[in-house]
Design a protein around this motif. Structure first.
Motif, PDB file in Angstrom:
ATOM      1  N   ILE A 153      42.975  36.434  41.693  1.00  0.00           N
ATOM      2  CA  ILE A 153      43.674  37.306  40.754  1.00  0.00           C
ATOM      3  C   ILE A 153      43.964  38.647  41.407  1.00  0.00           C
ATOM      4  O   ILE A 153      43.044  39.331  41.882  1.00  0.00           O
ATOM      5  N   CYS A 154      45.250  39.006  41.443  1.00  0.00           N
ATOM      6  CA  CYS A 154      45.643  40.313  41.933  1.00  0.00           C
ATOM      7  C   CYS A 154      45.731  41.254  40.730  1.00  0.00           C
ATOM      8  O   CYS A 154      46.204  40.848  39.674  1.00  0.00           O
ATOM      9  N   TYR A 155      45.280  42.476  40.891  1.00  0.00           N
ATOM     10  CA  TYR A 155      45.328  43.396  39.749  1.00  0.00           C
ATOM     11  C   TYR A 155      45.628  44.803  40.213  1.00  0.00           C
ATOM     12  O   TYR A 155      45.438  45.156  41.379  1.00  0.00           O
ATOM     13  N   ARG A 156      46.090  45.616  39.253  1.00  0.00           N
ATOM     14  CA  ARG A 156      46.375  47.017  39.532  1.00  0.00           C
ATOM     15  C   ARG A 156      45.174  47.851  39.133  1.00  0.00           C
ATOM     16  O   ARG A 156      44.944  48.114  37.943  1.00  0.00           O
ATOM     17  N   ALA A 157      44.394  48.326  40.106  1.00  0.00           N
ATOM     18  CA  ALA A 157      43.181  49.082  39.799  1.00  0.00           C
ATOM     19  C   ALA A 157      43.500  50.319  38.968  1.00  0.00           C
ATOM     20  O   ALA A 157      42.762  50.668  38.048  1.00  0.00           O
ATOM     21  N   ASP A 158      44.633  50.988  39.263  1.00  0.00           N
ATOM     22  CA  ASP A 158      44.957  52.210  38.532  1.00  0.00           C
ATOM     23  C   ASP A 158      45.225  51.932  37.055  1.00  0.00           C
ATOM     24  O   ASP A 158      44.800  52.669  36.168  1.00  0.00           O
TER      25      ASP A 158
END
Lengths: 422, 351
Positions: A153-158
């Motif tokens: 799973i790729c995610y946007r930490a911000d």
């Protein structure tokens, strides 16, 4: 008389034209798999698509070892390669070694007798399910596995931070043990931020279907699409839980690409080959990261094989090339060249893969993540020759619900009617 | 060849006053006689040979395949009779595709022709830098359809598209271009129009320039305004050209493929077949599903549809052209009747 001479010339010209036209038509066969040159040096042709990591330097090493020249033809897209492959399969004119993508690999398996089987001593080089998918009804392994697509799973930490979710990739990985948990996190995110959680509904369908043993067909050829309860369950889950948290029904649209940089969604299901796409589309976004997790364990999406067409002129040398290219040490080089994650057991244990990190994704250890996700894959979905047709129609049904064109039951019934005529 | 030889000298050597018989029929002489007989056929043969190979053969082959369950890879098939035709005609997708094709055709051809006539009549006036303006209308036609598709896709994107953001600026809600069938047809028709308006404009402009300027002068003297002149002089003179333009755009409209194909990333006509056209469906059956038997049957159905439309066109054209070619102001039936009456009169007067 001037005219007579002129006429005779014209007659000759006419005959010549006809002859040229006829000759041009007769020479349509065209053989590209040329055996040997006049000076005795052998030449092999290799046909791939996109970027499979087989650089000129890598192929030069093969020439050095064996003295066989390799001519590399790259098709721009997998679709171009598909059209070319099926037009020439069984009729001659294919390269000595051809790359086949898993999306249309199942179609090729119908003609597995037209390619040369992989020698028995190579069996066991690849992961079990990768080999199982390439084994035909007679028990012959017919294709050399290259790369694969173990999903994470790729995610946007911000964006996760803004929504009050953990941002550290170890903690984020704990969020998604099951699909239920995944949908719950998504629903909470949507409630807090008012924006979609995941990029597309149909990627979730892909994830769910790739975890089933049987999807639309039985190995004996019976169509079970309409009756398979697992498919219905996946459909229900996607329509009820994935549509409310998704930004788009499907991927690859202009809007979808634009949204990747725009931050319209916070997470994606991503196989290793997706990393390059994200990095390419959103070069200025610093927040992307990768969690070493996938709901319910693992799932594979994408990857390729090499096959040796049986009517080639040098099938033995071609087998040698396919063997060499898919040998663990060379697949590792391909991984370093283009990020194509190896499907060979030995390659996955190597230092080059385990220590590989990706700068763009905050230095995430993509090599190790790929290995862990690949090991988590327990099921290989049976995909028959018509898999693409059924799956595409089901995706359309979900898209219709997403777009509000049909309600859940109507879309399902339309799908049933549609597939009954295949 | 024997027929040629048995005949007397074919070529009258008109240049030499005393016609003399050849003493020996030399080879070169014989060759020149064959030359006369055969070479015209040789000159035109490349076209017919090419046509037989790339035209007739595929057509016949398609007909054969359409009755079979065809396997492209193994190049073999099983005879199934009219099954493939029945399959096509019972597909709801086929009827949707037919509807879409006609809808896109109407949405593109009508505004396209109206616009072309308008632009042509403006270009026909005495404006500055005439050639510049006339050349510029043809520029979109030169742009590759796929490029047009890419540009317009960026404009018609549902969320990030330029057109929707303009609409939202003026307070109109965004249009779901890729969801609603009607709006998807409008978007595709826009691409078609962009490409073809200039082409039609130039053809109509050429026809307008051929109109005798004296007519306009006389009309001006009679006190007719530009609008009256347009409808009473320009339009009637344009009739044959308009018929040509209508027929070509009908053929193009029924074969519409590029624009709907590039309208989304998959090129398969949308999730509910919103913009699936007949040729797109044909392509998908053939090259997407590798079912060449069905695709061949579909091709023949398309051929029959085009033939039907062509016949209707022909009938319409003939009625229109008949008016055009009339000189006496009488219809053909009236002319015949008049001719019969005249004959009768002559006969009676001879008695």
């Amino acid at each position: 008389m001037k005219t007579r001479a002129l006429r005779r010339t014209a007659l000759l010209a006419g005959v010549a034209t006809t002859a040229i036209v006829l000759a041009g038509c007769a020479g349509g066969g065209g053989d590209t798999g040329d055996g040997g040159d006049a000076d005795g040096a052998q030449t092999l042709t290799l046909a791939t698509f996109n970027d499979m990591g087989y650089s000129d330097e890598l192929l030069a090493e093969f020439t050095e070892e064996t003295g066989i020249e390799v001519v590399h033809n790259k098709a721009a897209t997998s679709n171009d390669a598909r059209a070319n492959f099926f037009q020439k399969l069984g009729k001659g004119g294919l390269a000595d070694v051809e790359a086949v993508e898993v999306d249309w690999f199942t179609e090729m398996m119908k003609y597995s007798d037209l390619v040369v089987p992989v020698p028995d001593d190579l069996k066991g080089r690849w992961l079990d399910w990768k080999e199982a998918a390439a084994t035909d009804a007679n028990g012959n392994l017919v294709a050399y596995g290259t790369d694969m697509g173990p999903q994470s799973i790729c995610y946007r930490a911000d964006l996760f931070e803004a929504a009050g979710l953990p941002t550290d990739r170890e903690e984020v990985a704990q969020l998604f043990p099951t699909w239920d948990a995944f949908f719950q996190v998504g629903a909470d995110y949507v409630e807090k931020t008012g924006t979609p959680f995941i990029d597309s509904t149909n990627s979730v369908l892909q994830g769910l279907v790739n975890q089933l043993e049987l999807a639309y067909e039985d190995p004996d050829g019976t169509i079970i699409a309409a009756e398979n309860p697992d498919i219905r369950a996946a459909y229900d889950e996607v329509v009820d839980k994935a549509i409310p948290i998704s930004a788009f029904p499907g991927q690859w649209s202009d809007d979808w690409y634009a949204a990747m940089a725009g931050g319209e969604f916070a997470a994606m299901l991503c196989p290793p080959w997706m990393h390059g796409i994200i990095a390419g589309e959103a070069p200025d976004v610093a927040g992307w990261d990768i969690a070493n997790a996938f709901p319910e364990g693992g799932g594979n999406w994408g990857g390729s094989y090499l096959v040796v067409p049986a009517d080639g002129k040098n099938t033995e040398a071609a087998q040698q090339l396919a063997d060499w290219l898919t040998a663990p040490e060379n697949q590792i080089k391909a991984f370093e060249n283009a990020g194509t994650f190896p499907s060979q057991i030995e390659a996955q244990d190597s230092e080059a893969v385990t220590s590989y990190t990706n700068e763009y994704f905050n230095g995430a250890p993509t090599g190790q993540i790929g290995i862990d996700r690949a090991n988590a894959i327990t099921v290989s979905t049976y995909k028959g020759a018509d898999y693409f047709k059924y799956h595409d129609a089901l995706q359309n049904a979900i898209t219709r619900v997403f777009d509000g064109l049909e309600d859940k039951e109507t879309a399902w019934e339309t799908w049933q009617t549609e597939i009954s005529s295949f | 060849m024997t027929a040629t030889e048995s005949r007397p000298q074919v070529r009258p050597a008109a240049a030499d006053p005393p016609p003399r018989q050849p003493r020996v029929i030399s080879f070169s002489h014989r060759l020149s006689r064959w030359d006369l007989k055969v070479s015209p056929y040789l000159y035109i043969s490349p076209f017919f040979i090419m046509f037989a190979i790339v035209g007739l053969f595929p057509i016949a082959y398609t007909a054969v395949i359409s009755f079979m369950d065809w396997d492209l890879v193994r190049n073999s098939g099983e005879f199934v009779g009219f099954d493939q035709y029945v399959w096509i005609l019972t597909q709801p997708h086929f009827w949707t595709a037919l509807r879409n094709t006609f809808s896109i055709f109407v949405l593109s051809s009508v505004p396209q022709l109206l616009l072309a006539i308008f632009i042509a009549s403006v270009l026909d006036r005495n404006i500055r830098a005439k050639t510049f303006w006339r050349m510029s209308v043809l520029v979109p036609y030169v742009v590759a359809p796929v490029a047009v598709g890419l540009i317009f896709n960026a404009m018609f994107a549902d969320k990030s598209g330029l057109i929707n953001s303009w609409l939202q600026l003026v307070g109109i809600s965004a249009i779901p271009w890729h969801v609603d069938p009607f709006w998807s047809h409008v978007a595709i028709a826009t691409m078609v129009n962009y490409r073809w308006v200039g082409y039609n404009t130039l053809i109509l402009l050429a026809a307008m320039q051929a109109v005798n300027r004296d007519f306009y002068e006389a009309a001006t003297v009679d006190g007719a305004g530009p609008i009256r002149q347009f409808f009473s002089i320009t339009m009637p003179s344009l009739k044959p050209t308009l018929i040509f333009v209508i027929i070509t755009s009908t053929i193009g409209g029924l074969q519409i493929f590029d624009e709907p194909r590039v309208f989304d990333q998959f090129g398969r006509g949308g999730s509910a077949q919103q913009w699936l056209t007949i040729t797109l469906y044909l392509y998908d059956i053939g090259w997407g599903q590798w079912d060449f038997g069905r695709a061949a049957a579909m091709a023949w159905i398309l051929f029959i549809i085009i033939l039907g439309i062509g016949l209707i066109n022909l009938l319409v054209t003939r009625t229109l052209v008949r008016d055009e070619g009339m000189r006496s102001g009488l219809s053909k039936r009236q002319q015949k009747r008049a001719a019969r009456a005249a004959k009768k009169q002559v006969k009676e007067s001879q008695r």
